[in-house]
Design a protein around this motif. Sequence first.
Motif, mmCIF file in Angstrom:
data_model
loop_
_atom_site.group_PDB
_atom_site.id
_atom_site.type_symbol
_atom_site.label_atom_id
_atom_site.label_comp_id
_atom_site.label_asym_id
_atom_site.label_seq_id
_atom_site.Cartn_x
_atom_site.Cartn_y
_atom_site.Cartn_z
ATOM 1 N N ALA A 63 0.828 -1.201 0.000
ATOM 2 C CA ALA A 63 0.000 0.000 0.000
ATOM 3 C C ALA A 63 0.867 1.259 0.000
ATOM 4 C CB ALA A 63 -0.916 -0.036 1.222
ATOM 5 N N GLY A 64 0.192 2.426 0.067
ATOM 6 C CA GLY A 64 0.930 3.680 0.162
ATOM 7 C C GLY A 64 0.333 4.854 -0.575
ATOM 8 N N GLY A 65 -0.671 4.610 -1.429
ATOM 9 C CA GLY A 65 -1.323 5.711 -2.120
ATOM 10 C C GLY A 65 -0.780 5.945 -3.517
ATOM 11 N N PHE A 66 -1.402 6.909 -4.188
ATOM 12 C CA PHE A 66 -1.165 7.077 -5.620
ATOM 13 C C PHE A 66 -0.797 8.514 -5.984
ATOM 14 C CE2 PHE A 66 -4.272 3.718 -4.921
ATOM 15 C CZ PHE A 66 -3.670 2.657 -5.580
ATOM 16 N N GLU B 259 8.030 9.661 11.536
ATOM 17 C CA GLU B 259 8.250 8.562 12.463
ATOM 18 C C GLU B 259 8.883 7.351 11.787
ATOM 19 O OE1 GLU B 259 5.468 10.185 11.912
ATOM 20 O OE2 GLU B 259 4.211 10.393 13.711
ATOM 21 N N THR B 260 9.589 6.568 12.606
ATOM 22 C CA THR B 260 10.234 5.359 12.103
ATOM 23 C C THR B 260 9.221 4.396 11.498
ATOM 24 O OG1 THR B 260 12.020 5.538 13.732
ATOM 25 C CG2 THR B 260 11.635 3.363 12.758
ATOM 26 N N THR B 261 8.036 4.310 12.114
ATOM 27 C CA THR B 261 7.023 3.382 11.598
ATOM 28 C C THR B 261 6.538 3.792 10.216
ATOM 29 O OG1 THR B 261 5.389 4.615 12.905
ATOM 30 C CG2 THR B 261 6.205 2.550 13.834
ATOM 31 N N ILE B 262 6.445 5.094 9.948
ATOM 32 C CA ILE B 262 6.063 5.561 8.615
ATOM 33 C C ILE B 262 7.149 5.190 7.599
ATOM 34 C CG2 ILE B 262 5.670 7.607 7.176
ATOM 35 C CD1 ILE B 262 3.310 6.924 8.889
ATOM 36 N N LYS B 263 8.399 5.380 7.995
ATOM 37 C CA LYS B 263 9.500 5.032 7.093
ATOM 38 C C LYS B 263 9.511 3.535 6.804
ATOM 39 C CE LYS B 263 12.307 8.902 8.701
ATOM 40 N NZ LYS B 263 13.446 9.328 9.542
ATOM 41 N N GLN B 264 9.222 2.721 7.817
ATOM 42 C CA GLN B 264 9.159 1.268 7.613
ATOM 43 C C GLN B 264 8.033 0.902 6.652
ATOM 44 O OE1 GLN B 264 8.722 0.092 11.705
ATOM 45 N NE2 GLN B 264 10.916 -0.278 11.975
ATOM 46 N N PHE B 265 6.902 1.572 6.804
ATOM 47 C CA PHE B 265 5.752 1.335 5.923
ATOM 48 C C PHE B 265 6.127 1.635 4.476
ATOM 49 C CE2 PHE B 265 1.817 2.367 3.782
ATOM 50 C CZ PHE B 265 0.868 1.528 4.341
#
Length: 249
Positions: free
Chosen positions: A115-118, A128-134
């Motif tokens: 995922a991640g958008g278009f 945040e680290t979690t956003i970077k991991q995503f």
Amino acid sequence: MSKDKIRVAAVGDLHCTKESGGQLRELFRQAADSADVLVLCGDLTDYGLPEEAHVLADELSGARIPILAVMGNHDYESGQQEEVCKILSSAGVRMLDGDACEIHGVGFAGVKGFAGGFGRRTLGPWGETTIKQFVNEAIAEALKLESALAKLRTSERIAVLHYSPIEATVQGEPLEIFPFLGTSRLEEPLLRYPVTAVVHGHAHRGTPEGRTVNNIPVYNVARPLLRHTYPDRPAFRLIEVAHSEPVRM
């Protein structure tokens, strides 16, 4: 093989449960009668359980054509995705996860995706680290797809995904969940290594067809969508591609 055309039947989001025995066999029989290759676009099971994979393997046993598949998010739900993959592989399903293969002169490259958008709204690796991991997970899946595509030497190629690489085929879903249905990061490898067609699932209420920015047809083959959109047809997408010899490099 003497055929001028190879027929590929594609469907995703089977969501096979422990109680699905006898419910999918006819669909697979119809696909085998209509096509030369069967492609499954993720969410093969409902909760990612080995018991569900065994049921699906039994349902697939009557389809006497080559079968390819990628995993979907549901197949990861119980943390037993490796066992699910092993069961289906043992049943003769070619599982693709950043892999490429050739069948009847047609190349296939497959990956689950993420995922991640278009477009301009694609999530970036900031904060945040979690956003970077995503975001890094989406990038890793796109790189796996690119690596698989780069291995193919056939003139006709099909990319097999679970998540969508474009926004057009998720249209119809609630706008709020668009970022979780796919990402344009998966479209980028398709610009560098153009294919004949892309098939994906995941967006049950999306749109059956769309195109990448370089005009590659993208087909949303989520089974619930196909059943709703084409109630008078078997719930798979039939794609015809030219049969050709591999290009030697």
